[in-house]
Design an enzyme around this catalytic site. Structure first.
Site, short mmCIF file in Angstrom:
data_model
loop_
_atom_site.label_atom_id
_atom_site.label_comp_id
_atom_site.label_asym_id
_atom_site.label_seq_id
_atom_site.Cartn_x
_atom_site.Cartn_y
_atom_site.Cartn_z
N HIS A 185 45.44 29.19 42.94
CA HIS A 185 45.43 30.61 43.25
C HIS A 185 46.22 30.90 44.53
O HIS A 185 46.74 32.00 44.72
CB HIS A 185 44.00 31.12 43.45
CG HIS A 185 43.16 31.12 42.20
ND1 HIS A 185 42.51 30.01 41.77
CD2 HIS A 185 42.89 32.12 41.32
CE1 HIS A 185 41.84 30.30 40.66
NE2 HIS A 185 42.06 31.56 40.37
N ASP A 257 47.58 30.26 32.38
CA ASP A 257 46.65 30.69 33.42
C ASP A 257 47.25 31.95 34.05
O ASP A 257 48.41 32.31 33.81
CB ASP A 257 46.46 29.59 34.45
CG ASP A 257 45.13 29.70 35.19
OD1 ASP A 257 44.45 30.73 35.07
OD2 ASP A 257 44.76 28.74 35.90
#
Length: 473
Positions: A185, A257
């Protein structure tokens, strides 16, 4: 728009799975569904409670009957259905510690029943990463464990449990995010394990999930140097084509993702990341939790332009859209109920506690003749978990550190208890005040903690309360 370009745009939006902002359906989602939008993903910020979520899903189904509606409902620390209150399932690490595949299958089936009641037909779970790096900042208790064989058998059980309820499962994060010490992230992680280790550790749970018929596999934004030293897996034709499609024989939908993660788009931006993911072999693009209409249109325009310029082969795009369409038809949703909060699985607190690690110091603390209390110390979550309710506090079991009475024995609970975590300061202060104190790790063990619960779900917290003799207020 001429018919040729309209047909191209329809193919493009047939590969997209945006999130949206708010607790009601964004108007642009309705419009884009009519133009061919394949899917949407719901996140914690879209959920205020079961009644609201039922209304949101009913609204989605009324305007988009065969849309793929997805969530990250892993159970345990990562929950979207129960974001305001904490998960009603124990979580993967607890299930792996119990090592009863029937329990794992039933936990996944219970999640599947709850999802189908809401009309949600794609679960971005299970996590089948092998958590081989103890200080992994983003996987940890989301993994079934650190042994590939254990992760494989529980991953298969989870796939079977979900898909038996008519919910598409998605094994993630291919080819494995467990041997990293960087959160994708926030940055771009690397796995530098040799090929022979990858084969028996990272790839084995995905091989098992593919053999079990998993509908989807999600990529990771991780560079695996032994396979493709230059490109993250999401953007690697070698990883997705040669390994996942070729060696593992996967014929389902490859899901990226989230492309808003730094590991995917910090350098290029999300529209370019979308083009690169499709080029590499992704079929369904998760664009991120706060996709606005402008964000979405920029992605669409970038992919259309890439096809028109010849950068992205139209046949590759058409193949991706066709795979997603097959998935939509295979896992078509049923009716949405008025309220779908499930209470059917009542986990035995004694059973869940069998997964805990309990030290001799904790056993000695249990024997101390004093009233027990739990003090929970705030612990920063990773972005995958988000601001979900967790731990003893979510179960109504805690006392504020400043309200601990004289003579009480105290369990100080936190998670990711590295050196410097404020839980250690609180524990030292309470010891100095004369209390008998133990420290509880509600996450993956970092080498410390008198009790380790391997998860912060409400289920695990209630089991902890029973173990320590603390009742909900």
């Amino acid at each position: 728009m001429d018919s040729t370009r309209e047909a191209l745009r329809r193919l493009v939006v047939g590969t997209l799975m945006p999130g949206f902002v708010g607790t009601t359906v964004a108007p642009w989602v309705t419009r884009e569904y009519a133009a061919g939008l394949a899917a949407v993903c719901l996140y914690g910020a879209n959920v205020a409670g079961p009644e609201q979520l039922s209304s949101l899903c009913a609204e989605l189904r009324s305007v988009a009957p065969d849309l793929l509606v997805s969530v990250d409902e892993e159970g345990g620390d990562v929950t979207r259905l129960h974001y305001p209150t904490g998960s009603n399932q124990p979580g993967n690490a607890v299930l792996g510690r119990l090592d009863d595949t029937a329990l794992t299958r039933e936990s996944a089936a219970a999640i599947g029943r709850e999802l189908t009641a809401y009309g949600i037909n794609l679960d971005l779970a299970p996590v089948v990463d092998v958590n081989s790096a103890p200080d992994n900042p983003v996987i940890g208790v989301r993994s079934f464990g650190e042994d590939a064989a254990l992760v494989s058998r529980h991953g298969v059980a989870a796939v079977e449990g979900l898909q038996a309820q008519g919910v598409a499962a998605c094994a993630k994060h291919f080819p494995g995010h467990g041997d990293t010490v960087t959160d994708s992230h926030l940055a771009l992680p690397r796995v530098d394990a040799p090929a022979e280790v990858l084969e028996v550790r990272e790839l084995e749970p995905f091989r098992a999930a593919v053999a079990a018929g998993v509908a989807c596999v999600m990529t990771s934004h991780v560079v695996v140097t032994a396979i493709d030293p230059e490109r993250p897996s999401t953007f690697s034709p070698t990883m997705l084509g040669d390994v996942l499609r070729g060696r593992l024989g996967f014929d389902g939908v490859i899901v990226s993702d989230a492309l808003d993660m730094a590991g995917a788009s910090a350098e290029t931006g999300i529209p370019e990341a979308a083009v690169r993911a499709l080029q590499a072999g992704c079929d369904l693009l998760c664009t991120g939790s706060e996709t606005t209409e402008d964000d979405y249109l920029a992605i669409v325009d970038a992919v259309v332009a890439a096809v028109e310029s010849g950068r992205l082969d139209r046949t590759r795009l058409a193949d991706a859209a066709a795979r997603v369409e097959r998935l939509r038809r295979t896992f078509a949703p049923g009716a949405v109920v008025a309220a779908a909060a499930s209470k059917e699985v009542l986990w035995s607190e004694d059973t869940v506690a069998q997964a805990f690690s309990v030290s001799d110091a904790a056993r000695a603390w249990q024997a101390v003749d004093a009233p027990p209390v739990i003090v929970q110390v705030a612990s920063e979550p990773n972005l995958a978990v988000g601001r979900v309710a967790w731990g003893p506090e979510a179960a109504g079991l805690t006392t504020d550190a400043d309200d601990v009475r004289a003579g009480a024995k105290v369990a100080v609970a936190g998670r990711s208890l590295e050196p410097g975590h404020p839980a250690w300061v609180v524990a030292d202060r309470l010891r100095a005040e004369g209390h008998s104190v133990i420290v509880v790790e509600c996450g993956w063990p970092r080498g410390e903690g008198d009790v380790v619960t391997y998860g912060g779900s409400v289920v695990a917290a209630r089991a902890l309360g029973r173990l320590l003799g603390v009742r909900a207020r």
